[in-house]
Design a protein around this motif. Structure first.
Motif, PDB file in Angstrom:
ATOM      1  N   UNK A 168      58.482-117.456  78.694  1.00 22.41           N
ATOM      2  CA  UNK A 168      58.427-116.154  79.353  1.00 22.41           C
ATOM      3  C   UNK A 168      58.629-115.020  78.345  1.00 22.41           C
ATOM      4  N   UNK A 169      59.500-115.256  77.365  1.00 20.84           N
ATOM      5  CA  UNK A 169      59.686-114.256  76.313  1.00 20.84           C
ATOM      6  C   UNK A 169      58.391-114.088  75.520  1.00 20.84           C
ATOM      7  N   UNK A 170      57.725-115.193  75.228  1.00 23.75           N
ATOM      8  CA  UNK A 170      56.456-115.119  74.481  1.00 23.75           C
ATOM      9  C   UNK A 170      55.418-114.336  75.288  1.00 23.75           C
ATOM     10  N   UNK A 171      55.349-114.591  76.593  1.00 24.41           N
ATOM     11  CA  UNK A 171      54.397-113.862  77.436  1.00 24.41           C
ATOM     12  C   UNK A 171      54.723-112.371  77.462  1.00 24.41           C
ATOM     13  N   UNK A 172      56.008-112.054  77.580  1.00 20.61           N
ATOM     14  CA  UNK A 172      56.407-110.646  77.576  1.00 20.61           C
ATOM     15  C   UNK A 172      56.114-110.003  76.232  1.00 20.61           C
ATOM     16  N   UNK A 173      56.330-110.749  75.146  1.00 25.13           N
ATOM     17  CA  UNK A 173      56.072-110.211  73.804  1.00 25.13           C
ATOM     18  C   UNK A 173      54.595-109.881  73.617  1.00 25.13           C
ATOM     19  N   UNK A 174      53.718-110.708  74.156  1.00 28.69           N
ATOM     20  CA  UNK A 174      52.280-110.430  74.057  1.00 28.69           C
ATOM     21  C   UNK A 174      51.923-109.133  74.786  1.00 28.69           C
ATOM     22  N   UNK A 175      52.580-108.900  75.924  1.00 28.68           N
ATOM     23  CA  UNK A 175      52.255-107.715  76.721  1.00 28.68           C
ATOM     24  C   UNK A 175      52.800-106.429  76.105  1.00 28.68           C
ATOM     25  N   UNK A 176      53.924-106.521  75.405  1.00 30.09           N
ATOM     26  CA  UNK A 176      54.528-105.303  74.835  1.00 30.09           C
ATOM     27  C   UNK A 176      54.123-105.094  73.379  1.00 30.09           C
ATOM     28  N   UNK A 177      53.273-105.963  72.842  1.00 25.61           N
ATOM     29  CA  UNK A 177      52.863-105.834  71.439  1.00 25.61           C
ATOM     30  C   UNK A 177      52.257-104.457  71.194  1.00 25.61           C
ATOM     31  N   UNK A 178      52.748-103.790  70.151  1.00 21.95           N
ATOM     32  CA  UNK A 178      52.266-102.461  69.832  1.00 21.95           C
ATOM     33  C   UNK A 178      52.884-101.354  70.645  1.00 21.95           C
ATOM     34  N   UNK A 179      53.736-101.710  71.613  1.00 14.89           N
ATOM     35  CA  UNK A 179      54.346-100.693  72.474  1.00 14.89           C
ATOM     36  C   UNK A 179      55.855-100.627  72.282  1.00 14.89           C
ATOM     37  N   UNK A 180      56.387-101.387  71.352  1.00 15.80           N
ATOM     38  CA  UNK A 180      57.821-101.379  71.074  1.00 15.80           C
ATOM     39  C   UNK A 180      58.007-101.148  69.577  1.00 15.80           C
ATOM     40  N   UNK A 181      59.202-100.729  69.144  1.00 18.42           N
ATOM     41  CA  UNK A 181      59.429-100.520  67.711  1.00 18.42           C
ATOM     42  C   UNK A 181      59.174-101.790  66.906  1.00 18.42           C
ATOM     43  N   UNK A 182      58.719-101.598  65.682  1.00 20.26           N
ATOM     44  CA  UNK A 182      58.412-102.749  64.823  1.00 20.26           C
ATOM     45  C   UNK A 182      59.640-103.624  64.597  1.00 20.26           C
ATOM     46  N   UNK A 183      60.804-102.990  64.490  1.00 20.38           N
ATOM     47  CA  UNK A 183      62.025-103.768  64.256  1.00 20.38           C
ATOM     48  C   UNK A 183      62.298-104.710  65.417  1.00 20.38           C
TER      49      UNK A 183
END
Length: 530
Positions: free
Chosen positions: A10-25
């Motif tokens: 679920x974290x991986x799925x969420x990470x794909x959706x927020x890619x480019x929309x959260x700080x790089x750090x």
């Protein structure tokens, strides 16, 4: 209860959706946890417990007491643990220690039967003057399954320990144990007071409820209790999963702050209608609608007007063809067609930009900054090519003026029949005039009318009646054509506005709504994760 593997997915799925929309750090943290989790779960279920503490806390002495060895060097005045030391109570799991990056490895007999699945680490001092020692502690704090923070009576309230390590690990309270070592230096009352003070400090750090034990590596006080505690952790084989679950929980909370609440991908109908109206104006729909009305009148006049004068209308071009619209057989590929509509004025361009900003504001309202910027970028990306796409939509729309009604053909036949009647009458009269001039016998005229009243010859009636009837038919047709032109203009407006609305949906609203929908999907993924 959702397992750690499912939470990682679920974290991986969420990470794909927020890619480019959260700080790089933060994105780097997510990637690190996902990569580290896969490796950690792959190297076995043994429980890794790290002893961490400050210089002089007796951490290495406690390590020796727990293992029943003298593997760890002890020094009263300076840090003696330069690199992390590992003690395995069974055969060394090389893959696990490689993952941890611990080169100093020893196998020892388990003091407790349930400690066989335990790997105990002795970390360098977290307050060491050697930078490499602190970096080693910081590195392993991120990867070990369980922490045992070893405090001493003198420095248990050290701000560096609480601010740098304990407080940031508040979300990892399930994997933390705190030990007050050197309990032999305190009286029973002092020990009780000291433990109470440490508990208050831990509560302030957000670590309410973490196990707190008192030990003495010198007298052995509390060592057996700590061994049993570690044995229970090892026997449960859940420490690694608990650590990873805590990492996921921390990341979920951070992602939650950057994603915010669900927004919903709908746009106010008023804003959409306003965008369509302004796009229609920018595309020249009012001009085309007027041209459709004029074209129907123009072509209707040519088809149904009195042929004697209607040909003059051919001297004026068809209003639709003047705009590059209508039927153009020479262009077989609609994709290559372009209209000749007037260039968009500065006022129309300003109105279009205003409509695009309104859509951006409507769909991006209440979204976090990066998502709002993405919505705006999606709308802006459409603007440079919007004019061409609107023009093509106008060109490709089938307009009502492009088809000729069947009754026009019937009226045209009638008009030419009436012209033929006029020609017959004129020919009759002309022939009689020529015959009379040469003194020859004329054709009978067959006058019609009352015997004692006005009698009109048939040829004259043919000429006058043909002209009057032709003009009357032309006038009546013009009235019907005017009404038909208005109806055609209204149908054209509907079709053109529908085509413009499709362009607005495809090029402006769909990309913006997709970004909002992506945000809502990310919100839903985080809700499932948490």
């Amino acid at each position: 209860m959702v397992g750690v593997l499912e939470r990682l997915e679920r974290l991986r799925a969420a990470a794909d959706l927020v890619a480019g929309r959260i700080p790089d750090a933060l994105a780097g943290k997510v990637d690190d946890v996902l990569a580290r989790s896969n490796r950690r779960l792959a190297v076995g279920p043994q429980t890794v417990v790290a002893l961490a503490g400050a210089t002089g806390s007796g951490k290495s002495s406690l390590f020796n007491a727990l293992t029943g060895t003298r593997l760890a060097e002890q020094g009263p005045r300076r840090p003696t643990t330069a690199t992390t030391l590992a003690a395995s109570f069974t055969a060394t799991n090389a893959d696990l220690l490689d993952f941890l990056g611990v080169p100093r490895r020893h196998e020892v007999a388990p003091p407790e039967p349930d400690m066989t699945d335990l790997v105990l680490l002795d970390l360098p001092d977290h307050d060491s003057t050697a930078t490499a020692h602190r970096e080693e502690v910081d590195r392993l704090v991120r990867v070990v399954d369980q922490f045992v923070w070893v405090l001493d009576p003198q420095k248990y309230a050290d701000a560096a320990l609480h601010q740098r390590y304990l407080r940031p690990l508040a979300e990892h309270r399930e994997v933390i144990t705190v030990v007050l070592n050197q309990a032999d230096r305190l009286t029973a009352v002092e020990l009780s007071q000291c433990l109470a003070h440490i508990r208050r400090l831990l509560d302030d750090d957000g670590l309410t409820g973490v196990p707190l034990l008192a030990t003495s590596a010198v007298t052995g006080e509390g060592v057996a209790d700590l061994r049993r505690h570690l044995s229970r952790l090892a026997a449960g084989k859940r420490a690694a999963s608990a650590r990873l679950a805590a990492d996921v929980t921390v990341l979920a909370a951070e992602l939650d702050r950057h994603v915010g609440p669900a927004r919903g991908s709908g746009a106010d109908r008023r804003v959409v209608d306003d965008l369509t109206r302004r796009l229609a104006g920018a595309a020249g729909v009012p001009v085309v609608v007027d041209a459709v009305r004029d074209s129907v009148r123009h072509r209707g006049t040519l088809a149904t007007g009195w042929p004697v004068v209607s040909w003059l209308a051919k001297l004026r071009p068809d209003p639709l063809q003047r705009l590059g619209l209508g039927r153009r057989p020479e262009l077989e590929s609609p994709g290559l067609r372009h209209s000749s509509l007037p260039a968009r004025s500065a006022a129309a361009h300003s109105q279009l930009s205003s409509a695009l900003r309104a859509v951006t504001a409507e769909l991006g309202e209440d979204l976090p900054g990066p998502w709002r910027d993405a919505v705006a970028a999606g709308v802006r990306e459409a603007e440079p090519t919007l004019g061409d796409r609107l023009d093509r939509a106008i060109v490709e729309t089938e307009l009502p003026a492009e088809r000729s009604p069947a009754w026009w053909t019937l009226v045209r036949v009638i008009q030419w029949l009436l012209i033929a009647v006029v020609v017959v009458g004129l020919g009759w009269l002309t022939l009689n005039a020529v015959l009379g001039y040469f003194g020859l016998g004329v054709l009978p005229m067959f006058p019609l009318g009352p015997e004692d009243g006005l009698r009109v010859p048939v040829p004259t009636l043919l000429v006058a009646g043909g002209v009057v009837a032709g003009l009357l038919v032309s006038g009546l047709s013009r009235l019907v054509i005017s009404a038909a032109a208005g109806a055609a203009a209204r149908r054209a407006r509907k079709r053109l506005e529908y085509a413009v609305a499709e362009v607005a949906e495809e090029r402006v609203l769909a990309p913006a709504r997709a970004e909002v929908a992506r945000h809502d999907a990310a919100r839903a993924a985080l809700d499932r994760l948490r």
